[in-house]
Design a protein around this motif. Structure first.
Motif, PDB file in Angstrom:
ATOM      1  N   ILE A  53       0.834  -1.209   0.000  1.00 43.71           N
ATOM      2  CA  ILE A  53       0.000   0.000   0.000  1.00 43.71           C
ATOM      3  C   ILE A  53       0.866   1.256   0.000  1.00 43.71           C
ATOM      4  O   ILE A  53       0.656   2.194  -0.780  1.00 43.71           O
ATOM      5  N   VAL A  54       1.869   1.281   0.877  1.00 46.31           N
ATOM      6  CA  VAL A  54       2.722   2.466   1.001  1.00 46.31           C
ATOM      7  C   VAL A  54       3.447   2.767  -0.307  1.00 46.31           C
ATOM      8  O   VAL A  54       3.488   3.908  -0.777  1.00 46.31           O
ATOM      9  N   PHE A  55       4.007   1.727  -0.939  1.00 45.44           N
ATOM     10  CA  PHE A  55       4.815   1.960  -2.129  1.00 45.44           C
ATOM     11  C   PHE A  55       3.975   2.256  -3.363  1.00 45.44           C
ATOM     12  O   PHE A  55       4.528   2.595  -4.416  1.00 45.44           O
ATOM     13  N   ASN A  56       2.666   2.166  -3.229  1.00 41.57           N
ATOM     14  CA  ASN A  56       1.798   2.486  -4.360  1.00 41.57           C
ATOM     15  C   ASN A  56       0.868   3.653  -4.052  1.00 41.57           C
ATOM     16  O   ASN A  56      -0.102   3.867  -4.785  1.00 41.57           O
ATOM     17  N   ALA A  57       1.166   4.395  -2.977  1.00 48.16           N
ATOM     18  CA  ALA A  57       0.328   5.534  -2.590  1.00 48.16           C
ATOM     19  C   ALA A  57       1.156   6.816  -2.624  1.00 48.16           C
ATOM     20  O   ALA A  57       1.876   7.128  -1.665  1.00 48.16           O
TER      21      ALA A  57
END
Length: 480
Positions: A53-57
């Motif tokens: 989630i973090v690396f795609n937000a």
């Protein structure tokens, strides 16, 4: 800043793992504003779902917090570039906390290394942060103004390209239309410590008379500015007669440096040098194949400059004309620097403006012989002689009556201000003959568009009255 530790709990009906990704992103974004490193060091290391989630937000990465009191400059620069990449395509905010003022430009260089339009806001803290001036629309910054060992007033001088003694005192009240970043530094940074700066306009000024930016440092900094289109450098031409021990010395001996590499500035179109004794070195060590405007201001000095590393170059011998000069050493330096620039770059120079700046007669001849595209020539407070003004008269290609020729054939604007040694007779004869040839022979150019002769004591009303009808439709201004 406190460290944040998170654990991925076992799945239950009310587990955080059951929250929608959109909610988790809002939580992680909030955590990033508490701890700027949390997206990478905390949240992403909890579990694989959170990491994904973090690396795609992008929103989680849009706050770029840099603290030079806690981390190495190089690591922070890498941090900035990484966060900029991860936050695409969103706007990002920058918060910088510095240990000293020289850290500011180093930390901001990654943001200037590409034409950023996403830079939304900027906040600066630290013990020495008065040395920065930044417009609100930071994402559209096009101009960098650097004041060496300056304050808010000298930053304003650098931004506007005029010295503080000319009336600039306070940058806070300036209404500046261009998007400008103004920074005060103790010394120009080495190019090895900054990322390439892709801004197109850069102004640098030495804020105080005791400040001396060495040409080697200036030229080295310019190697980190590959997109430069306009460059202004303002220094000081004060002679210092005492060393640190109070002994007499010519402090300008410090200007003698090793032979420096040539800096290639392929896009430079406008160059302004003001109040510097390093003119020859700067002009001799830049390659500017697109330079179209050159402004040389307050370069004349009445003291001898030290020997230059390039002494012995073609043209460096004494001037054979024997014309009077109140600034012989700086005349030679300016002329030889301009010769080297022309020989190396063959620039399509369109405007040459010289204010309290001079050359020897032989240098004027070289310049006029080689600047075939020059359209405007202005000179103020010069020892310009009759020999120089007569270089603008038509001449014949051979000793016989061959083809008539003109130096600077496209010259359409000529301004002579406060040139007290040139005679009215020489001006009248030269410009009358030139205007006739320009009309009748069309020697590669057009006719005069403007001629201004102001403050030239030996140009009298009789000369002005005789010259006016011979200039055709040119705008003609003169005083007596």
């Amino acid at each position: 800043m406190p460290r944040i530790y998170l654990e991925c709990p076992a799945r239950t009906p009310t587990s955080i793992q059951d929250l929608p990704s959109e909610v988790l992103i809002e939580i992680f974004t909030y955590l990033a504003h508490i701890d700027g490193l949390s997206p990478l060091t905390t949240v992403a290391s909890v579990c694989q779902p959170w990491r994904s989630i973090v690396f795609n937000a992008p929103s989680v990465w849009r706050l770029i917090a840099l603290d030079s009191r806690a981390h190495d400059i190089g690591a922070l620069q890498t941090h900035a570039l990484y966060w900029m990449t991860k936050s695409e395509p969103l706007e990002f905010d920058v918060e910088v906390n510095v240990a000293e003022r020289d850290d500011i430009l180093l930390l901001l260089s990654p943001f200037l290394s590409q034409p950023q339009k996403r830079w939304r806001s900027f906040a600066l803290t630290g013990p020495d942060t008065h040395g920065v001036y930044l417009l609100q629309n930071v994402g559209r910054t096009t101009k960098l103004a650097i004041s060496v060992r300056g304050d808010s007033g000298s930053i304003a001088s650098a931004i506007l390209g005029i010295p503080e003694e000319d009336g600039v005192k306070d940058s806070v009240n300036l209404d500046i239309s261009q998007n400008t970043l103004g920074v005060a530094v103790n010394a120009l940074p080495s190019p090895s410590r900054i990322h390439p700066i892709y801004l197109t306009i850069i102004h640098i000024c030495d804020a105080l008379p005791e400040v001396y930016t060495k040409p080697s440092a200036l030229l080295a900094f310019l190697t980190a500015c590959p997109n430069l289109q306009q460059f202004v450098f303002m220094g000081w031409t004060l002679r210092r007669d005492k060393d640190e021990d109070g002994d007499d010395q010519d402090d300008h001996q410090t200007f003698v440096e090793e032979k420096l590499p040539v800096v290639y500035l392929p896009h430079l179109q406008v160059l302004r040098l003001r109040s510097t004794c390093s003119t020859r070195t700067i002009l001799s060590r830049i390659h500017t194949p697109t330079l179209s405007e050159l402004y040389l201001t307050y370069l004349n000095v009445d003291f001898p400059l030290p020997p230059h590393v390039d002494e012995g170059d073609e043209g460096d011998s004494d001037d054979e004309s024997g014309d009077f000069s109140r600034s012989p050493s700086s005349d030679r330096a300016t002329g030889m620097g301009l010769r080297k620039l022309i020989k190396r770059s063959n620039p399509p120079l369109r405007v040459l403006d010289m204010d309290c700046s001079d050359m020897r007669t032989k240098d004027f001849r070289y310049v006029f012989d080689h600047l075939h595209k020059l359209e405007e020539f202005s000179i103020v407070a010069s020892d310009l002689s009759d020999n120089v003004i007569r270089l603008l008269a038509p001449y014949y290609e051979s000793s016989g009556r061959g083809t008539v020729k003109l130096r600077v054939p496209r010259l359409g604007v000529l301004r002579l201000f406060d040139c007290i040694r040139v005679s009215g007779d020489a001006i009248l004869e030269t410009l009358s003959r030139r205007a006739e040839v320009m009309v009748n022979y069309h020697c590669g150019g057009g006719t005069f568009r403007e001629v201004s002769i102001m403050g030239c004591e030996r140009f009298a009303q009789i000369h002005g009255q005789a010259l006016r009808p011979r200039l055709g439709g040119a705008v003609f201004r003169y005083d007596i």
